[in-house]
Enzyme design. Sequence first.
Site, PDB file in Angstrom:
ATOM      1  N   SER A  95       1.321 -10.661  -4.701  1.00  0.00           N
ATOM      2  CA  SER A  95       0.500 -11.839  -4.970  1.00  0.00           C
ATOM      3  C   SER A  95      -0.867 -11.458  -5.511  1.00  0.00           C
ATOM      4  O   SER A  95      -1.588 -12.321  -6.009  1.00  0.00           O
ATOM      5  CB  SER A  95       0.278 -12.618  -3.671  1.00  0.00           C
ATOM      6  OG  SER A  95       1.492 -13.002  -3.114  1.00  0.00           O
ATOM      7  N   HIS A 144       5.652 -12.228 -10.596  1.00  0.00           N
ATOM      8  CA  HIS A 144       5.191 -12.985  -9.431  1.00  0.00           C
ATOM      9  C   HIS A 144       5.851 -14.363  -9.370  1.00  0.00           C
ATOM     10  O   HIS A 144       5.454 -15.287 -10.076  1.00  0.00           O
ATOM     11  CB  HIS A 144       3.652 -13.104  -9.500  1.00  0.00           C
ATOM     12  CG  HIS A 144       3.046 -13.783  -8.317  1.00  0.00           C
ATOM     13  ND1 HIS A 144       1.899 -14.536  -8.393  1.00  0.00           N
ATOM     14  CD2 HIS A 144       3.421 -13.819  -7.019  1.00  0.00           C
ATOM     15  CE1 HIS A 144       1.617 -15.012  -7.196  1.00  0.00           C
ATOM     16  NE2 HIS A 144       2.514 -14.593  -6.347  1.00  0.00           N
ATOM     17  N   GLU A 152       4.723 -15.658 -12.827  1.00  0.00           N
ATOM     18  CA  GLU A 152       3.544 -15.105 -13.470  1.00  0.00           C
ATOM     19  C   GLU A 152       3.889 -13.666 -13.880  1.00  0.00           C
ATOM     20  O   GLU A 152       4.426 -12.919 -13.057  1.00  0.00           O
ATOM     21  CB  GLU A 152       2.431 -15.090 -12.420  1.00  0.00           C
ATOM     22  CG  GLU A 152       1.056 -15.287 -12.908  1.00  0.00           C
ATOM     23  CD  GLU A 152       0.053 -15.372 -11.752  1.00  0.00           C
ATOM     24  OE1 GLU A 152      -1.127 -15.296 -12.048  1.00  0.00           O
ATOM     25  OE2 GLU A 152       0.423 -15.487 -10.569  1.00  0.00           O
ATOM     26  N   ASN A 182      -3.366 -16.916  -7.588  1.00  0.00           N
ATOM     27  CA  ASN A 182      -4.040 -16.659  -6.311  1.00  0.00           C
ATOM     28  C   ASN A 182      -5.540 -16.433  -6.448  1.00  0.00           C
ATOM     29  O   ASN A 182      -6.269 -16.554  -5.476  1.00  0.00           O
ATOM     30  CB  ASN A 182      -3.354 -15.511  -5.575  1.00  0.00           C
ATOM     31  CG  ASN A 182      -2.064 -16.014  -4.959  1.00  0.00           C
ATOM     32  OD1 ASN A 182      -2.037 -17.071  -4.331  1.00  0.00           O
ATOM     33  ND2 ASN A 182      -0.975 -15.290  -5.174  1.00  0.00           N
TER      34      ASN A 182
HETATM   35  P1  NAD Z   1       7.924 -11.987   4.464  1.00  0.00           P
HETATM   36  O1  NAD Z   1       7.090 -11.554   5.604  1.00  0.00           O
HETATM   37  O2  NAD Z   1       8.705 -13.255   4.556  1.00  0.00           O
HETATM   38  O3  NAD Z   1       8.964 -10.837   4.056  1.00  0.00           O
HETATM   39  C1  NAD Z   1       8.612  -9.512   3.857  1.00  0.00           C
HETATM   40  C2  NAD Z   1       9.851  -8.669   4.102  1.00  0.00           C
HETATM   41  O4  NAD Z   1       9.581  -7.330   3.680  1.00  0.00           O
HETATM   42  C3  NAD Z   1      10.268  -8.604   5.570  1.00  0.00           C
HETATM   43  O5  NAD Z   1      11.631  -8.997   5.699  1.00  0.00           O
HETATM   44  C4  NAD Z   1      10.062  -7.142   5.926  1.00  0.00           C
HETATM   45  O6  NAD Z   1      10.986  -6.646   6.894  1.00  0.00           O
HETATM   46  C5  NAD Z   1      10.283  -6.482   4.552  1.00  0.00           C
HETATM   47  N1  NAD Z   1       9.798  -5.116   4.477  1.00  0.00           N
HETATM   48  C6  NAD Z   1       8.705  -4.552   5.050  1.00  0.00           C
HETATM   49  N2  NAD Z   1       8.639  -3.238   4.745  1.00  0.00           N
HETATM   50  C7  NAD Z   1       9.703  -2.969   3.954  1.00  0.00           C
HETATM   51  C8  NAD Z   1      10.212  -1.788   3.315  1.00  0.00           C
HETATM   52  N3  NAD Z   1       9.584  -0.629   3.453  1.00  0.00           N
HETATM   53  N4  NAD Z   1      11.327  -1.885   2.590  1.00  0.00           N
HETATM   54  C9  NAD Z   1      11.990  -3.055   2.461  1.00  0.00           C
HETATM   55  N5  NAD Z   1      11.564  -4.196   3.039  1.00  0.00           N
HETATM   56  C10 NAD Z   1      10.453  -4.154   3.774  1.00  0.00           C
HETATM   57  O7  NAD Z   1       6.920 -12.047   3.194  1.00  0.00           O
HETATM   58  P2  NAD Z   1       7.090 -12.858   1.828  1.00  0.00           P
HETATM   59  O8  NAD Z   1       6.380 -14.156   1.960  1.00  0.00           O
HETATM   60  O9  NAD Z   1       8.512 -12.822   1.409  1.00  0.00           O
HETATM   61  O10 NAD Z   1       6.203 -11.966   0.850  1.00  0.00           O
HETATM   62  C11 NAD Z   1       6.743 -10.827   0.200  1.00  0.00           C
HETATM   63  C12 NAD Z   1       5.896 -10.502  -1.023  1.00  0.00           C
HETATM   64  O11 NAD Z   1       5.895 -11.641  -1.903  1.00  0.00           O
HETATM   65  C13 NAD Z   1       4.438 -10.183  -0.729  1.00  0.00           C
HETATM   66  O12 NAD Z   1       3.991  -9.211  -1.626  1.00  0.00           O
HETATM   67  C14 NAD Z   1       3.760 -11.516  -1.002  1.00  0.00           C
HETATM   68  O13 NAD Z   1       2.406 -11.380  -1.332  1.00  0.00           O
HETATM   69  C15 NAD Z   1       4.568 -12.013  -2.184  1.00  0.00           C
HETATM   70  N6  NAD Z   1       4.535 -13.465  -2.409  1.00  0.00           N
HETATM   71  C16 NAD Z   1       4.559 -14.323  -1.354  1.00  0.00           C
HETATM   72  C17 NAD Z   1       4.536 -15.687  -1.585  1.00  0.00           C
HETATM   73  C18 NAD Z   1       4.560 -16.659  -0.454  1.00  0.00           C
HETATM   74  O14 NAD Z   1       4.295 -17.845  -0.661  1.00  0.00           O
HETATM   75  N7  NAD Z   1       4.882 -16.236   0.750  1.00  0.00           N
HETATM   76  C19 NAD Z   1       4.506 -16.176  -2.893  1.00  0.00           C
HETATM   77  C20 NAD Z   1       4.522 -15.271  -3.963  1.00  0.00           C
HETATM   78  C21 NAD Z   1       4.527 -13.909  -3.689  1.00  0.00           C
END
Ligand code: NAD
Length: 288
Positions: free
Chosen positions: A124, A145, A157, A196
């Site tokens: 993000s 993104h 994005e 963001n």
């Molecule tokens: P989340 O907490 O739902 O999921 C993250 C996952 O990553 C978890 O299942 C965790 O076990 C896993 N993980 C951690 N370490 C790992 C590794 N070494 N190898 C493989 N998996 C691993 O988080 P999310 O909301 O899915 O966010 C994930 C990414 O997407 C982040 O970079 C976040 O900034 C980005 N993002 C989030 C959103 C949102 O609205 N939540 C929107 C766009 C982008």
Amino acid sequence: MSSSAEKIRLVGVVGSGQMGNGIAQVAASFGFDVVMTDISETAVQKGLQTISGSLDRLIKKATITEDQKRQVLSRIKTSVGASGLKDADIVIEAATENLDLKLKIFAELDQVAKPSAILASNTSSISITKIASVTKRPTQVVGMHFMNPVPLMKLVEGIRGLQTSDETFQATKAMAEKMEKVFVESVKDMPGFIVNRILMPMINEAVYTLHEGIASVESIDNAMKLGTNQPMGPLTLADFIGLDTCLAIMNVLHDGLGDSKYRPCPLLTKYVEAGWLGRKSGRGFYKY
Ligand code: NAD
């Protein structure tokens, strides 16, 4: 040499959380084969269950049939750890928003993924240039993104790191468009990119508005919904995104841009310390 869009058949997804499983679902729905990974079998199974539930909702709305659901699920394989990603044409990383973790993941992906594979990050806010620096293929590293929830939100994005090649960028764009997403380019790889950079300071300010006792959670959300025509209030949205993710993004903006206007609200930090991460943990600004 980078993969061109037509050569992308197998998509690797790192992380099976809310973004990773959404990306896996959408990629499989548009005909890509997918390998979805995480650090434990429990995490990948939870991701699969979420996909299954999301497809069930589409069946209820008569958007897809039972048979299509079976086809989508049959295209998604899972694996614990990165070894299952060796044949992927593109790997989309969607693990927790943490710089050190992402650097570790990309260093490993560079070893595991085939030389032609594109390595994309769904980060993000974190610098794509920095992520690319731990690989020997910085021209094939790109920001991709997606928005949350991935099956519903149109935007992807696209972020070029300093060394991202045109070929990589165009292949990523073509892949996003094949999934019927609208690809918008962030020309510079700067903290928070477009969405963001603008959204998170607004959410952070909403938390300050609560922290300073200016209004209640409900009033803040209602005022912003009805006063600015947003489909949901900023605190509801923060709960959707995940408060840990919001805090991590504010820290990247604060550190990367060095302006005190980006300092995370102490109340946001407190909630994360308490494990109140929003919807995914059952409690954030609201209880679920
Ligand atoms: P989340 O907490 O739902 O999921 C993250 C996952 O990553 C978890 O299942 C965790 O076990 C896993 N993980 C951690 N370490 C790992 C590794 N070494 N190898 C493989 N998996 C691993 O988080 P999310 O909301 O899915 O966010 C994930 C990414 O997407 C982040 O970079 C976040 O900034 C980005 N993002 C989030 C959103 C949102 O609205 N939540 C929107 C766009 C982008």
